[in-house]
Scaffold this motif. Structure first.
Motif, PDB file in Angstrom:
ATOM      1  N   GLY A 166     -25.377  52.774  -8.247  1.00 31.55           N
ATOM      2  CA  GLY A 166     -25.542  51.680  -9.206  1.00 31.55           C
ATOM      3  C   GLY A 166     -24.199  51.044  -9.531  1.00 31.55           C
ATOM      4  N   ALA A 167     -23.230  51.889  -9.890  1.00 34.98           N
ATOM      5  CA  ALA A 167     -21.919  51.374 -10.256  1.00 34.98           C
ATOM      6  C   ALA A 167     -21.270  50.660  -9.071  1.00 34.98           C
ATOM      7  N   THR A 168     -21.392  51.271  -7.885  1.00 36.57           N
ATOM      8  CA  THR A 168     -20.801  50.644  -6.700  1.00 36.57           C
ATOM      9  C   THR A 168     -21.415  49.274  -6.453  1.00 36.57           C
ATOM     10  N   ALA A 169     -22.720  49.201  -6.571  1.00 35.21           N
ATOM     11  CA  ALA A 169     -23.392  47.931  -6.311  1.00 35.21           C
ATOM     12  C   ALA A 169     -22.912  46.859  -7.283  1.00 35.21           C
ATOM     13  N   VAL A 170     -22.751  47.221  -8.559  1.00 35.28           N
ATOM     14  CA  VAL A 170     -22.293  46.234  -9.540  1.00 35.28           C
ATOM     15  C   VAL A 170     -20.896  45.736  -9.156  1.00 35.28           C
ATOM     16  N   VAL A 171     -20.012  46.680  -8.780  1.00 36.40           N
ATOM     17  CA  VAL A 171     -18.654  46.275  -8.427  1.00 36.40           C
ATOM     18  C   VAL A 171     -18.674  45.370  -7.188  1.00 36.40           C
ATOM     19  N   VAL A 172     -19.451  45.759  -6.171  1.00 38.89           N
ATOM     20  CA  VAL A 172     -19.505  44.948  -4.958  1.00 38.89           C
ATOM     21  C   VAL A 172     -20.077  43.560  -5.270  1.00 38.89           C
ATOM     22  N   ALA A 173     -21.161  43.546  -6.039  1.00 35.44           N
ATOM     23  CA  ALA A 173     -21.771  42.262  -6.381  1.00 35.44           C
ATOM     24  C   ALA A 173     -20.800  41.403  -7.179  1.00 35.44           C
ATOM     25  N   GLY A 174     -19.962  42.065  -7.998  1.00 31.05           N
ATOM     26  CA  GLY A 174     -18.990  41.318  -8.775  1.00 31.05           C
ATOM     27  C   GLY A 174     -17.840  40.816  -7.929  1.00 31.05           C
ATOM     28  N   VAL A 175     -17.306  41.687  -7.087  1.00 26.05           N
ATOM     29  CA  VAL A 175     -16.128  41.325  -6.307  1.00 26.05           C
ATOM     30  C   VAL A 175     -16.466  40.212  -5.307  1.00 26.05           C
ATOM     31  N   PHE A 176     -17.605  40.343  -4.679  1.00 25.31           N
ATOM     32  CA  PHE A 176     -17.958  39.345  -3.665  1.00 25.31           C
ATOM     33  C   PHE A 176     -18.845  38.239  -4.230  1.00 25.31           C
ATOM     34  N   GLN A 177     -18.714  37.973  -5.542  1.00 26.89           N
ATOM     35  CA  GLN A 177     -19.629  37.032  -6.182  1.00 26.89           C
ATOM     36  C   GLN A 177     -19.612  35.660  -5.511  1.00 26.89           C
ATOM     37  N   GLU A 178     -18.406  35.222  -5.130  1.00 27.39           N
ATOM     38  CA  GLU A 178     -18.325  33.869  -4.597  1.00 27.39           C
ATOM     39  C   GLU A 178     -19.118  33.761  -3.297  1.00 27.39           C
ATOM     40  N   LEU A 179     -18.883  34.743  -2.435  1.00 24.77           N
ATOM     41  CA  LEU A 179     -19.593  34.773  -1.155  1.00 24.77           C
ATOM     42  C   LEU A 179     -21.095  34.850  -1.351  1.00 24.77           C
ATOM     43  N   ILE A 180     -21.480  35.778  -2.205  1.00 23.32           N
ATOM     44  CA  ILE A 180     -22.921  35.994  -2.397  1.00 23.32           C
ATOM     45  C   ILE A 180     -23.558  34.756  -2.996  1.00 23.32           C
ATOM     46  N   GLN A 181     -22.862  34.187  -3.957  1.00 25.81           N
ATOM     47  CA  GLN A 181     -23.441  32.990  -4.594  1.00 25.81           C
ATOM     48  C   GLN A 181     -23.565  31.852  -3.584  1.00 25.81           C
ATOM     49  N   LEU A 182     -22.522  31.657  -2.778  1.00 24.94           N
ATOM     50  CA  LEU A 182     -22.589  30.582  -1.777  1.00 24.94           C
ATOM     51  C   LEU A 182     -23.757  30.805  -0.832  1.00 24.94           C
ATOM     52  N   MET A 183     -23.924  32.080  -0.468  1.00 25.08           N
ATOM     53  CA  MET A 183     -25.002  32.413   0.448  1.00 25.08           C
ATOM     54  C   MET A 183     -26.348  32.094  -0.169  1.00 25.08           C
ATOM     55  N   LEU A 184     -26.526  32.527  -1.420  1.00 21.73           N
ATOM     56  CA  LEU A 184     -27.825  32.344  -2.069  1.00 21.73           C
ATOM     57  C   LEU A 184     -28.083  30.873  -2.387  1.00 21.73           C
ATOM     58  N   GLN A 185     -26.986  30.145  -2.623  1.00 15.06           N
ATOM     59  CA  GLN A 185     -27.131  28.747  -3.042  1.00 15.06           C
ATOM     60  C   GLN A 185     -27.720  27.856  -1.959  1.00 15.06           C
ATOM     61  N   GLN A 186     -27.577  28.308  -0.704  1.00 14.20           N
ATOM     62  CA  GLN A 186     -28.105  27.466   0.374  1.00 14.20           C
ATOM     63  C   GLN A 186     -29.598  27.251   0.241  1.00 14.20           C
ATOM     64  N   TYR A 187     -30.242  28.181  -0.451  1.00 13.10           N
ATOM     65  CA  TYR A 187     -31.706  28.111  -0.488  1.00 13.10           C
ATOM     66  C   TYR A 187     -32.174  27.629  -1.849  1.00 13.10           C
ATOM     67  N   GLU A 188     -33.166  26.791  -1.805  1.00 12.79           N
ATOM     68  CA  GLU A 188     -33.754  26.323  -3.050  1.00 12.79           C
ATOM     69  C   GLU A 188     -34.755  27.358  -3.535  1.00 12.79           C
ATOM     70  N   GLY A 189     -35.276  27.144  -4.734  1.00 11.95           N
ATOM     71  CA  GLY A 189     -36.415  27.941  -5.190  1.00 11.95           C
ATOM     72  C   GLY A 189     -36.024  29.325  -5.676  1.00 11.95           C
ATOM     73  N   VAL A 190     -36.840  30.287  -5.323  1.00 14.45           N
ATOM     74  CA  VAL A 190     -36.738  31.622  -5.905  1.00 14.45           C
ATOM     75  C   VAL A 190     -35.338  32.215  -5.707  1.00 14.45           C
ATOM     76  N   VAL A 191     -34.829  32.081  -4.475  1.00 13.24           N
ATOM     77  CA  VAL A 191     -33.540  32.692  -4.177  1.00 13.24           C
ATOM     78  C   VAL A 191     -32.474  32.174  -5.131  1.00 13.24           C
ATOM     79  N   ASN A 192     -32.481  30.868  -5.305  1.00 11.70           N
ATOM     80  CA  ASN A 192     -31.478  30.277  -6.183  1.00 11.70           C
ATOM     81  C   ASN A 192     -31.718  30.666  -7.638  1.00 11.70           C
ATOM     82  N   ASP A 193     -32.976  30.823  -8.000  1.00 12.41           N
ATOM     83  CA  ASP A 193     -33.280  31.271  -9.363  1.00 12.41           C
ATOM     84  C   ASP A 193     -32.739  32.671  -9.601  1.00 12.41           C
ATOM     85  N   VAL A 194     -32.893  33.545  -8.594  1.00 12.61           N
ATOM     86  CA  VAL A 194     -32.365  34.897  -8.718  1.00 12.61           C
ATOM     87  C   VAL A 194     -30.859  34.825  -8.926  1.00 12.61           C
TER      88      VAL A 194
END
Ligand SMILES: Nc1ncnc2c1ncn2[C@@H]1O[C@H](COP(=O)(O)OP(=O)(O)O)[C@@H](O)[C@H]1O
Ligand SMILES: [Mg+2]
Lengths: 574, 235
Positions: A166-194
């Motif tokens: 759990g802790a590792t996932a939070v840190v990874v999700a935090g550190v790579f936020q820019e990448l992950i957000q850019l990735m998710l942003q490509q898609y409209e709808g549910v993905v972007n809502d998440v």
């Protein structure tokens, strides 16, 4: 108490268990101070994990205090409750040197010597509350983290299995936020809502962090339970099949990910792919034939320059071939250069070979850079206007498209490498690696085998160089530094000498991850160095060792056992 | 005509002359031994025969053919195979793979498999250890493996460099027994040894090497009884 050395300055002898906790705390505290003084902590502080709540720098310091607590608790032989209190003590002690540092910064400016010791740092350490309150809080924070660390260390496995992922996932999700957000942003709808639910602009928001923690913790728990539920007497799964499965899954992820992840990830993966190609080549030389080659980058350069000269639209063009014709020529020329390269060092062994090849590699770079060769190779200005490959009317312009070219090349190369490994030639290489003289005396042609190792190794590097040239659409001599040879060597070692899947893992760990951490600037090499050291300490056989290597390390244990045991006396009667 | 004829070879390590004009001959089906103390030049002789070193003067003929100019791997292919000093097996390969390396120059897969079975009969201990990494074998087993590996090449002449070195007395006896057996099966052997009594005891013919020169030669039994040999080696 006797036997424990007490410093003469301490009037009352401290109980050894307490002493141990204090020393553990001080050791971790010293580490924290070091990271702070060199500026890592402040740099990490720029980055939110949970927006407005926890920065990566703070998380690092808390993790250090928690580590001190866990270690103090693990080493003590007292009751569980007492151990947790020891953790608290160690955590507080670990924070003390930082507190002292904060006081020091407050009193005198040391910025002339240590540029990182700035008012910003003071504000971070004291949470902007001024020295007195801030320092009290700092120590309290350390104590709290130490307590948590100790408590976690003492918890049942089920808890650990949930909390750590759990802790590792939070840190990874935090550190790579820019990448992950850019990735998710490509898609409209549910993905972007998440995405919007998890992240505020610069990092996770508290609700997102908790969600990620909870989901991962549950997953960790579920996986753990499933493992446990398998009956103990059930036949163990065939390790070979399990390995193939894992390799297959990894390949599938590699193949599918870039298509969804966008061009930045595509670019990183493409670089990883090029290093995988080179790794497989050097693996033939070093892992199988035992030829420690530090001039490997030369072959990469030959592949790149050949492709450049044969396809460029600039004045340097020798021919205007299509990429698909130029690539095989580049590979063939690399093989030729590999063989020529091998000739002068045929009789050179071991460490000397490393130095000799290093020299040869540099010679190639210097020639490419020289004014003498400039009319042909463009000198320091390099060669520009290399076109992207095309399939019919379709130009493979995007990093993702080129990544697939690399992936296909790596697939072919992996097949070739795998066949070579199990061939007569592969066996001959291994015999030469173990004992050159004996191998020859058994009929192995040393010259032929060594030159083939250099030539085939060079083929892989040449292929990588060829793709590299068309990826950048330009080549410069400065792209072919010694560092590339060293990187390739390091990734083979980290992955596991002589192992093909090891090459892939090594490339991801040593090339991919630092590339993703690019925004941390030079500090990412700190990560690189730390990985190398930790790997060599904990897993000298590599991430995914080859069977042979595993056998060797295993064999060494057996030999030790034999020496201690029943071996007939090897004594020479004289 | 002898199978192996060494005629007045001089071998150098740079400027050091390790062999100062030695000559010897090995007849078909014989065991010939070359005995001498440490540093006499025994290993150097074998290295010259197997092509790892090249004599500066003199000739080496195998089956009438001059070996000058052939590389070590070419010489191995003519049927001259060495069991090197100090049991240099491939420590990181398994026993089975070591045996396979012995048959490297052979293409007759079927006969190779037969020979492997023969080795298992000759050295039953190796059968149980086929999958084991060779580096973990005991000294005696490594010697067996090195010998078996060489035999896998179907040598016409087997060169053995101090096979008894570093082994316990009981194993030493076994080694010489094995050499006899192999010879009885038709393999010609050139045996290099410091253990002169044992080597001369099984040899048809013997040579005594001192400081790069052959100082004595004769039938094995004869040399064993020779006063000078007794004084030098038998105390
Ligand atoms: N690689 C080498 N370089 C230089 N001198 C060597 C080398 N090997 C052996 N010699 C020398 O050659 C002589 C003969 O050595 P060697 O044939 O190994 O003796 P033996 O096998 O009879 O013990 C010795 O004086 C030794 O020091
Ligand atoms: Mg010797």
């Amino acid at each position: 108490m006797s036997g424990v050395h007490t410093p003469p300055g301490l009037a009352a002898p401290i109980h050894p268990i307490l002493r141990r906790a204090v020393l553990t705390g001080l050791a971790f505290g010293a580490g924290a101070v070091h990271l702070t003084v060199v500026g890592v902590v402040l740099m990490l502080h720029q980055r939110w994990i949970v927006v407005g709540t926890l920065s990566l720098g703070e998380a690092t310091l808390l993790a250090i205090a928690a580590g001190a607590g866990a270690m103090a608790a693990a080493n003590a032989g007292t009751a569980a409750g007492a151990r947790i209190m020891l953790g608290l003590l160690a955590g507080a002690v670990a924070a003390a040197p930082l507190a002292a540092l904060a006081v020091l910064i407050d009193l005198v400016s040391l910025r002339a010597i240590f540029i990182a010791l700035s008012p910003d740092l003071l504000a971070m350490l004291t949470l902007g509350l001024g020295p007195a309150t801030g320092i009290a809080l700092l120590i309290a924070g350390g104590a709290g983290a130490g307590l948590l660390g100790a408590a976690l260390q003492q918890s049942p496995r089920a808890v650990i299995r949930a909390v750590l992922p759990g802790a590792t996932a939070v840190v990874v999700a935090g550190v790579f936020q820019e990448l992950i957000q850019l990735m998710l942003q490509q898609y409209e709808g549910v993905v972007n809502d998440v995405r919007a639910f998890l992240y505020s602009w610069e990092g996770l928001n508290p609700a997102g962090a908790i969600t990620i923690f909870a989901v991962t913790a549950l997953l960790g728990e579920a996986v753990g339970l499933r493992r446990r539920r398998r009956p103990a007497h059930a036949p163990p799964r065939d390790p070979r099949r399990a390995r193939m499965m894992r390799a297959g899954i990894a390949l599938l992820v590699l193949a599918v990910l870039p298509a969804f992840a966008g061009s930045y990830i595509g670019q990183v993966l493409m670089l990883v792919g090029l290093y995988i190609l080179m790794g497989m080549g050097l693996n033939l030389e070093i892992g199988l034939a035992g030829l420690l080659d530090l001039g490997f980058v030369a072959f990469f350069a030959v592949g790149a320059y050949t492709t450049a000269l044969l396809t460029t639209e600039s004045a340097h063009a020798l021919l205007h071939l299509s990429y698909w014709l130029a690539m095989p020529v580049a590979v063939l020329l690399s093989i030729l250069v590999g063989v020529l390269f091998g000739l002068p060092v045929l009789g050179v062994r071991g460490d000397y070979l490393a130095v000799a090849t290093l020299g040869l590699g540099e010679i190639v770079r210097v020639i490419v850079q020289s004014d003498f060769a400039a009319p042909l190779l463009g000198g320091a200005q390099g060669i520009l206007e290399i076109p992207k490959p095309r399939i019919g009317p379709y130009v493979l312009g995007s990093p993702v498209a080129l990544f697939y070219v690399t992936l296909a090349a790596a697939g072919v190369a992996a097949f070739v490498a795998w066949r070579l490994e199990n061939s007569r030639l592969g066996r001959a290489w291994m015999a030469l690696r173990d004992d050159e003289d004996v191998a020859q005396a058994l009929g192995i042609n040393l010259i032929q085998c060594k030159l083939l190792a250099y030539g085939l190794g060079a083929a892989f590097a040449g292929l990588a160089g060829s793709i590299f040239a068309t990826m950048l659409t330009s080549v410069y001599p400065s792209s072919f530094q010694l560092l590339i040879s060293i990187n390739v060597l390091a990734l083979i070692i980290v992955g596991g000498m002589g192992s093909l899947p090891g090459v892939v893992l090594g490339a991801v760990a040593l090339i991919g991850l630092p590339e993703l951490l690019r925004e941390f600037g030079e500090y990412r090499y700190l990560f690189y160095g730390a990985v190398l050291i930790v790997m060599m300490r904990l897993r000298p056989e590599g991430l995914w060792p080859s069977d042979v290597r595993q056998r060797e390390l295993h064999a060494r244990d057996e030999t030790l056992a034999l020496d201690a045991g029943s071996d007939p006396l090897p004594v020479q009667p004289r | 005509m002898a199978l192996l004829e060494i005629d007045a070879i001089h071998v150098f390590y740079d400027k050091i002359e390790a062999l100062k004009g030695i000559s010897l001959a090995v007849e078909q089906r014989q065991i010939v031994t070359l005995v001498g103390g440490n540093g006499a030049g025994k290993s150097t002789t074998l290295r010259a025969v197997s092509g790892l070193l090249h004599p500066r003067q003199g000739t080496i003929r195998f089956d009438g053919r001059d070996l000058a100019g052939l590389g070590a791997h070419d010489i191995a292919a003519t049927g001259l195979v060495q069991v090197p000093e100090g049991r240099r097996i491939f420590g990181r390969l398994t026993v089975a793979e070591n045996l396979e390396m012995g048959a490297f120059t052979r293409r007759d897969r079927h006969a190779v498999a037969e020979d492997r079975d023969r080795m298992m009969r000759l050295f039953p201990r190796l059968r149980e250890r086929l999958k084991q990494v060779a580096g973990t074998l005991s000294g005696g087993e490594q010697q067996m493996l090195a010998t078996a590996r060489a035999l896998m090449a179907r040598p016409r002449l087997l060169l053995m460099d101090e096979p008894s070195m570093g082994l316990a007395p009981m194993l030493v006896e076994q080694v010489f027994e094995t050499i006899r057996t192999i010879n009885a099966q038709g393999v010609t052997i050139l045996l290099v040894e410091q253990n002169a009594p044992a080597a001369l005891g099984i040899a048809d013919h013997g040579y005594v090497l001192e400081s790069g020169r052959i100082v004595l030669s004769g039938a094995g039994r004869e040399l064993l009884d020779d006063e000078r040999v007794r004084r030098a080696y038998l105390g």
